[in-house]
Design a protein around this motif. Structure first.
Motif, short mmCIF file in Angstrom:
data_model
loop_
_atom_site.label_atom_id
_atom_site.label_comp_id
_atom_site.label_asym_id
_atom_site.label_seq_id
_atom_site.Cartn_x
_atom_site.Cartn_y
_atom_site.Cartn_z
N ASP A 219 8.49 -67.08 25.20
CA ASP A 219 8.32 -67.50 23.82
C ASP A 219 9.53 -67.04 23.01
O ASP A 219 9.88 -65.85 23.03
CB ASP A 219 7.04 -66.89 23.26
N TYR A 220 10.19 -67.95 22.29
CA TYR A 220 11.39 -67.57 21.56
C TYR A 220 11.09 -66.50 20.51
O TYR A 220 11.96 -65.67 20.20
CB TYR A 220 12.04 -68.78 20.89
N PHE A 221 9.88 -66.51 19.98
CA PHE A 221 9.53 -65.50 18.97
C PHE A 221 9.71 -64.09 19.53
O PHE A 221 10.11 -63.17 18.82
CB PHE A 221 8.08 -65.69 18.51
N VAL A 222 9.41 -63.93 20.82
CA VAL A 222 9.57 -62.62 21.45
C VAL A 222 11.04 -62.20 21.43
O VAL A 222 11.38 -61.06 21.12
CB VAL A 222 9.03 -62.64 22.89
N ALA A 223 11.92 -63.15 21.76
CA ALA A 223 13.36 -62.86 21.75
C ALA A 223 13.85 -62.58 20.33
O ALA A 223 14.65 -61.67 20.11
CB ALA A 223 14.13 -64.04 22.35
N PHE A 224 13.37 -63.36 19.37
CA PHE A 224 13.78 -63.18 17.98
C PHE A 224 13.33 -61.81 17.46
O PHE A 224 14.07 -61.13 16.75
CB PHE A 224 13.22 -64.29 17.11
N ALA A 225 12.09 -61.43 17.83
CA ALA A 225 11.58 -60.12 17.39
C ALA A 225 12.43 -59.00 17.98
O ALA A 225 12.73 -58.01 17.30
CB ALA A 225 10.13 -59.97 17.81
N ALA A 226 12.84 -59.15 19.23
CA ALA A 226 13.69 -58.13 19.86
C ALA A 226 15.05 -58.06 19.16
O ALA A 226 15.55 -56.97 18.86
CB ALA A 226 13.87 -58.44 21.34
N ALA A 227 15.63 -59.21 18.87
CA ALA A 227 16.91 -59.23 18.17
C ALA A 227 16.76 -58.72 16.75
O ALA A 227 17.72 -58.22 16.15
CB ALA A 227 17.46 -60.66 18.15
N GLY A 228 15.54 -58.83 16.20
CA GLY A 228 15.29 -58.37 14.84
C GLY A 228 15.47 -56.88 14.66
O GLY A 228 15.51 -56.38 13.53
N LEU A 229 15.61 -56.14 15.77
CA LEU A 229 15.87 -54.72 15.66
C LEU A 229 17.19 -54.44 14.94
O LEU A 229 17.38 -53.36 14.39
CB LEU A 229 15.88 -54.07 17.05
N ILE A 230 18.09 -55.41 14.93
CA ILE A 230 19.36 -55.22 14.19
C ILE A 230 19.07 -55.08 12.70
O ILE A 230 19.70 -54.29 12.00
CB ILE A 230 20.35 -56.38 14.45
N GLY A 231 18.09 -55.84 12.21
CA GLY A 231 17.70 -55.72 10.81
C GLY A 231 16.93 -54.44 10.55
O GLY A 231 17.14 -53.77 9.53
N ILE A 232 16.04 -54.08 11.47
CA ILE A 232 15.25 -52.86 11.31
C ILE A 232 16.16 -51.64 11.30
O ILE A 232 15.97 -50.70 10.52
CB ILE A 232 14.20 -52.78 12.44
N PHE A 233 17.17 -51.64 12.17
CA PHE A 233 18.12 -50.53 12.21
C PHE A 233 19.01 -50.52 10.96
O PHE A 233 19.50 -49.48 10.54
CB PHE A 233 18.99 -50.65 13.47
N GLN A 234 19.20 -51.68 10.37
CA GLN A 234 20.12 -51.83 9.26
C GLN A 234 19.57 -51.29 7.94
O GLN A 234 20.26 -50.60 7.19
CB GLN A 234 20.45 -53.31 9.08
N TYR A 235 18.32 -51.60 7.63
CA TYR A 235 17.83 -51.41 6.27
C TYR A 235 17.06 -50.12 6.04
O TYR A 235 15.93 -50.13 5.58
CB TYR A 235 16.93 -52.59 5.88
N TYR A 236 17.64 -49.00 6.38
CA TYR A 236 17.16 -47.76 5.79
C TYR A 236 18.37 -46.96 5.38
O TYR A 236 19.46 -47.12 5.92
CB TYR A 236 16.23 -46.97 6.73
N GLY A 237 18.19 -46.14 4.38
CA GLY A 237 19.30 -45.45 3.75
C GLY A 237 19.10 -45.38 2.25
O GLY A 237 19.55 -44.44 1.58
#
Length: 502
Positions: A219-237
């Motif tokens: 399911d592409y959603f699974v791949a997108f969610a995994a790639a979404g870690l770039i955003g999760i890693f990005q937005y704290y600070g």
């Protein structure tokens, strides 16, 4: 929605000191309110660091989900803005050094505050190690050296040492260096992005909606969610803006605005850098198949040539140093805040201040020595390093959501924020959405994705998180540090209920 209080007057130093005293802390001659609004934004921005976030995970995210991974930056940015809105209300009420620890202590109680401080401190210290370690390959490339484990360790230790020395020079230096970091990183992001888009663009915007075969077989959603870690890693600070609340004039108004500005500017810079890199990648298929393992380096070298590429690497290294600097500042203020309340081992030492520099030197040394030991430990076991730093982003989100949950609980029990920044009637809906968003983010981080790699690799984030919670819970049960000291706790609801009865 009333986002800002209508009070127009700016607070004076005496008013800031009086507010702090009303919260149970004497201002005296310790912290100096030398951090300007833009210095506060710079602290949050360099901690968030769009260059560090994008450059660290670009290849993995693009290879996992293809160009649509760009949209994760938009989604996560909106989710984290909800969190920042709640944090803004809380810090406006409790502008105390240390951020999440004093906030959760006041909103819920001693045990919750201690555990939140423990989790967040562990996350900060491991994040310092992970960012410094991640800078190693860039420093090796900048110096023209082979990127070996030894070279990476030495580079990480050098960056930690530089950041520690700068932090020890005081808030004024931190303010200036953070602003230099913001200007260098933001300027570099704009210049690099424009150069790539104008002179080296290979695709149009339609590629942002084309997976190029990424995620096939699932399911592409699974791949997108995994790639979404770039955003999760990005937005704290952005929360770092509140960690230095006792060093900012008129913090109740300044810090909430600085938190939001950090997300606006940092998010825009991250999306611009990511977009320019995506449009300049010549062959998405090679990246997705693994044939091109370093698309970022290839794009930059082709666009700027050997000399220009080294200049870009120089800007990247400035970003890494300023990011570590801001992380250390946040970690030291949290350590000091907990030690000031007497709830850490060696609290007497960790709560000491340099009267000359107006910083807690021993707390800063903890923020330098512990990450350095983690980095050195990678020489013995790279698996141990992976296990430790895998907790970094998860720990941040856990610390955030402990505050968000405490705020929602307090609201339902009658707490009404009374600071200079208020959400008014939108408070509970935004609080609920922020909590829901944070839970989704944490589930995404712990979700197993590579069954062929074995159970440990699949659950390493969850395991490391449970270990941190177990160690903290065990220490809490045996040593009962939450009972030490007489700092205020669980008074948000009590104060509100008293006011209502009056």
């Amino acid at each position: 929605m009333s986002i800002e209080s209508r009070e127009a007057s700016k607070s004076s130093p005496d008013e800031d000191a009086a507010h702090l005293a009303s919260l149970g802390y004497k201002y005296e001659t310790q912290f100096k309110r030398e951090m300007t609004f833009w210095g506060n934004v710079s602290l949050g921005f360099t901690y968030l660091s769009p260059v560090v976030g994008i450059y660290s995970l670009f290849a993995i995210a693009l290879g996992t989900a293809g160009p649509p991974m760009f949209w994760s930056l938009v989604i996560v940015g909106v989710g984290q803005l909800l969190v920042a809105m709640i944090f803004g209300e809380i810090v406006s009420n409790y502008p105390v050094a240390g951020g999440v620890y004093p906030w959760s202590r006041r909103l819920w109680g001693r045990k919750w505050g201690w555990m939140n401080g423990w989790v967040y401190l562990a996350a900060l210290l491991t994040t310092i190690a992970s960012v410094a370690y991640g800078a190693g390959p860039y420093l090796a490339s900048f110096l023209g050296l082979e990127s070996t484990v030894d070279a990476t360790i030495l580079a990480a230790l050098a960056i930690i040492a530089i950041a520690t020395c700068l932090n020890l020079l005081g808030t004024g230096v931190l303010n200036k260096v953070a602003m230099i970091g913001l200007i260098a990183e933001l300027g570099g992001a704009v210049v690099v992005g424009l150069w790539l888009i104008i002179g080296h663009r290979q695709h149009d915007l339609s590629v942002l909606f084309n997976t190029f075969g990424a995620g096939e077989g699932s399911d592409y959603f699974v791949a997108f969610a995994a790639a979404g870690l770039i955003g999760i890693f990005q937005y704290y600070g952005f929360e770092a803006c509140g960690d230095v609340a006792e060093e900012v004039p008129n913090p109740g108004r300044t810090i909430p605005k600085a938190m939001r500005m950090t997300i606006y500017i940092g998010g825009a810079a991250a999306m611009f850098v990511c977009l320019s890199l995506i449009l300049a990648v010549p062959d998405f298929g090679a990246v997705i198949s693994g044939a091109d393992a370093d698309p970022l380096g290839g794009v930059l070298l082709a666009a700027f040539g050997p000399v220009g590429y080294r200049v870009v690497l120089g800007v990247v290294l400035i970003s890494f140093v300023s990011c570590v600097l801001s992380l250390q500042a946040a970690a030291s203020r949290l350590t000091y805040s907990m030690a000031r309340d007497g709830i850490l081992p060696a609290s007497g030492l960790l709560s000491r201040f340099s009267e000359r520099r107006h910083v807690p030197p021993y707390a800063l040394l903890v923020a330098g020595i512990f990450p350095a030991l983690v980095v050195i430990g990678s020489k013995i076991s790279e698996d141990a390093l992976v296990a430790i730093i895998s907790f970094a982003a998860m720990g941040m989100y856990m610390g955030f959501q402990m505050v968000i949950l405490a705020a929602l609980r307090a609201r339902l029990k009658g707490w009404k924020p009374a600071g200079k920044f208020q959400l008014g009637g939108w408070g509970i809906p935004v609080n609920v959405l922020a909590l829901f968003w944070g839970i989704l983010g944490m589930l995404n981080m712990v979700w197993p994705r590579t069954p062929e790699a074995g159970w440990f690799a699949n659950y390493i984030v969850l395991i490391s998180s449970l270990v941190v919670l177990a160690v903290g819970g065990l220490y809490l049960a045996i040593r009962k540090p939450h009972l030490l000291g007489d700092a205020p706790a669980a008074d948000a609801i009590k104060t509100q209920n008293f006011a209502n009865k009056s």
